[in-house]
Design a protein around this motif. Structure first.
Motif, mmCIF file in Angstrom:
data_model
loop_
_atom_site.group_PDB
_atom_site.id
_atom_site.type_symbol
_atom_site.label_atom_id
_atom_site.label_comp_id
_atom_site.label_asym_id
_atom_site.label_seq_id
_atom_site.Cartn_x
_atom_site.Cartn_y
_atom_site.Cartn_z
ATOM 1 N N SER A 17 3.355 -25.914 30.329
ATOM 2 C CA SER A 17 3.482 -25.838 28.876
ATOM 3 C C SER A 17 4.684 -24.988 28.483
ATOM 4 C CB SER A 17 2.212 -25.235 28.269
ATOM 5 O OG SER A 17 2.386 -25.030 26.881
ATOM 6 N N LYS A 73 7.989 -17.736 21.082
ATOM 7 C CA LYS A 73 7.941 -16.335 20.671
ATOM 8 C C LYS A 73 7.965 -16.172 19.162
ATOM 9 C CE LYS A 73 11.490 -14.943 23.064
ATOM 10 N NZ LYS A 73 12.499 -14.034 23.679
ATOM 11 N N THR A 88 6.612 -22.319 26.128
ATOM 12 C CA THR A 88 6.113 -21.136 25.426
ATOM 13 C C THR A 88 6.992 -20.832 24.225
ATOM 14 O OG1 THR A 88 7.423 -19.656 26.823
ATOM 15 C CG2 THR A 88 5.170 -20.177 27.549
ATOM 16 N N GLN A 111 10.204 -22.910 30.838
ATOM 17 C CA GLN A 111 9.263 -22.491 31.872
ATOM 18 C C GLN A 111 9.108 -23.570 32.947
ATOM 19 O OE1 GLN A 111 7.871 -19.552 32.085
ATOM 20 N NE2 GLN A 111 8.698 -18.770 30.145
ATOM 21 N N CYS A 147 11.928 -20.732 21.764
ATOM 22 C CA CYS A 147 11.132 -21.178 22.906
ATOM 23 C C CYS A 147 11.808 -20.762 24.203
ATOM 24 C CB CYS A 147 10.951 -22.694 22.884
ATOM 25 S SG CYS A 147 10.205 -23.309 21.361
ATOM 26 N N GLU A 179 4.939 -13.973 23.616
ATOM 27 C CA GLU A 179 4.988 -15.392 23.947
ATOM 28 C C GLU A 179 3.583 -15.971 24.013
ATOM 29 O OE1 GLU A 179 7.138 -16.109 27.478
ATOM 30 O OE2 GLU A 179 9.033 -15.274 26.752
ATOM 31 N N PHE A 180 3.457 -17.243 23.644
ATOM 32 C CA PHE A 180 2.187 -17.943 23.776
ATOM 33 C C PHE A 180 2.476 -19.398 24.136
ATOM 34 C CE2 PHE A 180 3.401 -18.327 19.341
ATOM 35 C CZ PHE A 180 3.168 -19.652 19.036
ATOM 36 N N PRO A 181 1.587 -20.029 24.891
ATOM 37 C CA PRO A 181 1.825 -21.426 25.286
ATOM 38 C C PRO A 181 1.593 -22.369 24.110
ATOM 39 C CG PRO A 181 -0.302 -20.683 26.100
ATOM 40 C CD PRO A 181 0.372 -19.471 25.487
ATOM 41 N N CYS A 182 2.445 -23.374 24.007
ATOM 42 C CA CYS A 182 2.297 -24.359 22.925
ATOM 43 C C CYS A 182 1.158 -25.325 23.200
ATOM 44 C CB CYS A 182 3.597 -25.141 22.746
ATOM 45 S SG CYS A 182 5.014 -24.115 22.319
#
Length: 651
Positions: free
Chosen positions: A272, A276, A274, A194, A191, A158-161
């Motif tokens: 934000s 995948k 996230t 969160q 997504c 996962e990474f923040p958009c």
């Protein structure tokens, strides 16, 4: 007060009977019984009745004679113009090879028992190429370099958009392997929610595509992710100007999702979202369509070998767009192409030219004029006797009937492999009825006074309407300051259609570059020496009305609210609104009092409790403080922007 129509012969039925009886006394004195019972008097009255009918028609010149007179003066009736609509062709599914929609493919509305189908044809070829996701980057508003997310996508991490927390102008960039102009693109994201806190129906996000000089807006068909809050697809309509560019040494067809300010009354991101995984593919494309049917290889007839021949087309009127209208005449080496001209003046007997009356659909060849010495001068070549004449291609249609509502075009009239359906996402606009004879009578004296030259304000306005019949309103204004001395501004308002709530799209009130160019090109050679001409849209002042209504006892509050919104949208309309219903007057201020009058006249309104006016920017959506009067620039028009009505029952 209108002038009385002249009487070419003012005799009536009784006058004719009396004249005939007097002639009987002079020519046949033995005829002494002039009573109505006499058979001879019956014949006289019958004759007088028929002549009275002829005199009545003589005193009212038929419209076709007016058209002939106007044509002798060089004034032809403007034909109808065709409505335009963006046609979106949806594929049956993602494809591995390009799918081509040829030019001239026809789509129409559904035919019913009461209404025939309204047909639209594509104006150019559409190619829907296969596209896939190549890169994903994220960039915070205060960062200079975007961060490539290749490793996260490969590993499924996962990474923040956006930033933590997200801020306005944070972006997530999506790079396709190649640009996808005019395509419908599906972005599939996985997504995670969160606790971002935004309304999934109104997320503070916009999608944009790089067009070579800046970021152009993309239209969002639907967003299953609710603002990147859950897994799903986001379907975008990519603008036709989409181009490839290089970002961080990576070439791609770049799109971006940018964080913007939340709409008033809706929350902003608290954290934000996230992501995948991500993928992309094309599922359709959009191409302009025109309300017209294409007629191919129509035979006009055989030439008689004389000057001034006229051949009617089977279908009319003829609308513009597409390839130039040409006529082909059979010759020894095949078909010879003849060219359309506006006038035969200056043509000789070797010029293969013709004139086209687009409103009536008649093809006219050059005439022969007898000179003083008795000889004939032929203006334009004459097709040889007995040779066939044909038109290889033309379009017919046009008129306000083509201004159909959004999603009304749904029938594919041609089979296209791998294309499942077609639709128009927005209402068709630009369809204008042909000019009537009464309108041409008013325009005729103006055209004679203008004589194809732009000197006065009226001249510029008249020439602008002639250059683009699709113009709804036009206003010519002089320079506003010494730095613009010698500049003439021609403000044009295109024809625009309203939706079922009476609203106009702001984009439809902005004339297309093609319309502006055609008006400028037409006026430029006719202007006075030293004058500089600029053709542009007027300034539109957004107006937002916030009102509270008290409904009558049994009146429906929902129905009254919808009626109020419809009435306000119709009244504050630049094309068909205003006190007289012919468009809001240029520069006329907006008063709160007239809003009271519009709302009070609605069925179901007990009384109007409160009205507030807000000056709004239709582009940014920002509103000023409430006022009771909005002053407009003398060359500005109004635009209805997001009126708000609250309806309740009295105590």
């Amino acid at each position: 007060m209108t002038l009385p129509a002249p009487h070419l012969d003012d005799r009536r039925f009784q006058d004719l009977v009396d004249d005939a009886k007097r002639m009987v006394q002079q020519r046949c004195p033995e005829w002494t019984d002039h009573n109505v019972s006499d058979p001879g008097v019956t014949l006289i009255e019958t004759f007088a009745f028929m002549v009275d009918e002829l005199l009545y028609r003589l005193n009212r010149v038929p419209d076709r004679l007016y058209v002939t007179y106007l044509d002798l003066l060089g004034v032809t009736i403007h034909p109808s113009t065709s409505a335009m609509a963006d046609l979106t062709f949806w594929l049956s599914g993602p494809q591995d090879e390009p799918v081509t929609v040829p030019e001239g493919i026809e789509a129409s509305t559904l035919r019913t028992e009461d209404d025939d189908a309204v047909v639209f044809a594509t104006t150019r070829e559409l190619v829907v190429p296969p596209r896939e996701l190549a890169h994903v980057m994220t960039q915070q508003a205060d960062s200079r370099e975007p961060l490539l997310r290749r490793e996260e996508l490969l590993s499924g991490a996962e990474f923040p958009c956006f930033g933590a927390p997200p801020r306005i102008d944070d972006v997530m960039m999506v790079g396709l392997n190649d640009p996808a102009p005019s395509c419908t693109l599906a972005l599939r994201f996985d997504c995670e929610v969160q606790g971002v806190g935004v309304d999934p129906k109104v997320p503070p996000l916009v999608w944009e595509a790089w067009d070579g000089s800046g970021w152009a807006s993309c239209e969002v068909e639907y967003d299953e992710t609710g603002g990147l809050n859950r897994a799903g697809d986001i379907v975008l309509h990519v603008p036709p100007s989409h181009q490839a560019s290089v970002v961080n040494w990576l070439r791609a067809g770049w799109l971006r999702c940018r964080v913007v300010e939340a709409v008033e009354g809706y929350p902003f991101y608290s954290a934000s979202p996230t992501m995948k995984s991500a993928s992309a593919f094309t599922i359709g494309g959009t191409v302009p369509g025109v309300h017209a049917e294409t007629v191919l290889d129509e035979i006009l007839g055989l030439s008689e070998g004389v000057a001034g021949q006229t051949f009617p087309l089977e279908h009319g009127p003829v609308v513009g767009g597409g390839p130039p209208f040409v006529v082909e005449v059979a010759g020894g080496a095949g078909w010879q192409t003849w060219t359309e001209v506006d006038t035969f003046a200056g043509c000789d007997d070797e010029d293969q030219v013709f004139r086209l009356d687009r409103s009536s659909g008649e093809v006219q060849f050059g005439p022969a004029v007898r000179e003083r010495d008795g000889l004939f001068t032929v203006y334009g070549a004459v097709p040889s006797k007995g040779v066939p004449i044909r038109v290889p291609r033309y379009r017919t249609g046009g008129g306000p009937r083509g201004n159909v509502a959004a999603r009304a075009i749904s029938v594919l009239r041609n089979t296209i492999p791998l294309v499942s359906r077609v639709e128009n996402r927005r209402a068709a606009t630009g369809g204008v009825a042909a000019e009537t004879v009464d309108q041409a009578k008013v325009r005729g004296p103006l055209a004679l006074r203008t004589r194809d030259r732009a000197v006065t304000v009226e001249d510029y306005e008249q020439l602008a309407r002639r250059a683009a019949p699709g113009i709804s309103r036009v206003r010519c204004v002089a320079a506003s300051g010494p730095e613009d001395a010698g500049t003439v501004r021609v403000l044009v308002v295109p024809s625009a259609a309203v939706d079922d709530r009476g609203r106009l799209r702001f984009e439809d009130l902005v004339p297309s570059p093609e319309m502006l160019e055609s008006v400028n090109d037409y006026i430029e050679p006719r202007r006075t020496v030293g004058a500089r001409v600029t053709v542009e849209p007027p300034f539109y002042q957004g107006v937002t009305v916030v009102a509270k209504l008290i409904a009558r006892g049994r009146a429906s509050t929902d129905d009254l609210k919808q009626s109020a919104l419809l009435a306000l949208n119709r009244y504050f309309n630049a094309v068909t609104g205003g006190p007289d219903g012919d468009g809001w007057p240029f520069g006329r201020p907006v008063q709160a009092g007239e809003v009271f009058a519009v709302l009070q006249n609605l069925n179901g309104t007990e009384y109007v409790d409160d009205v507030k006016l807000f000056a709004a920017d239709p582009i940014t959506g920002k509103r000023a403080e409430p006022v009771q009067r909005i002053q407009l620039d003398k060359n500005a028009l109004v635009f209805s922007y997001e009126h708000q009505i609250r309806v309740s029952h009295g105590a």
